[in-house]
Motif scaffolding. Sequence first.
Motif: not given
Length: 213
Positions: A9-20
Motif C-alpha cells: 500500500l505505501f509503496a504504491k502511494l509513494a509512487l503516486a505521490i513522489p513529493e509528499p
Amino acid sequence: MNAKKCQALFAKLALAIPEPTTELNYTSTFELLIAVVLSAQATDKSVNKATEKLFAVANTPEAILALGEDGLKNHIKTIGLYNSKATNIISLCRQLIAKHQGQVPETRSELEALAGVGRKTANVILNTAFGHATIAVDTHIFRLANRTGLAPGKTVLAVEYALEQAVPKRYKQDAHHLLILHGRYVCTARKPKCCDCVIADLCEYEQKTPEVN
C-alpha cells in the motif's frame, strides 16, 4: 491489514505521490506553527490566503505581538474560529518569547504546552519542521485508516498508535503526508474515487464506488 499489504500500500502511494509534503505555505518553523494552528477546522487554501498577507507584515512572535489581538484578527478574520485562534496565537507568541527565546521548541511536551497546540499540531511540527517520524491524525487520515482497514481505531489516538505499528519503517517519515493527500483528493468522505485509487486492490473497504461510464 497484514504487513505485506501495508508494505504494498505505501509503496504504491509513494509512487503516486513522489513529493509528499504539506500544502500550507511557510518559510520558517514559526510560520508553519502559526499556519497549522490556523488550519484547525479550516482549509489549507483559506489559511494560505490569509497568511500570505499576515506573514508579509508579521512573521515573528515579536511582530505578531506588535499587531495586537485586534490587528491579528483583522488578518485572519476569513478563517473559521478566528477569534479564539487569535487569542491563542497571541498567548503562544508570549510563551515563545518568555520560555524559548522566540524559537519553536522541538519536543512534544514543550509544543503541547503552547496555547492552541494539541497533539495533532505538535505531530505536524515535529514531522514537517524537525523530521520526526510522527503521524498527525486528522479527519482525512482517521477516515482512510478505518475505511481501508490499514489501522482501524475508534479514536484519533487509537488510530495514531495503530499507524505507528502498521506503517513500514521506510515510509514512516512520509506516511503523514502520503495518507493526508490521498484522503484529501482520492479517498474523500462522501464519495471516494475508488476507480482512480492506486490502492483499490489492497483496500478492504467493502462499499467501493463503481466506475462511472
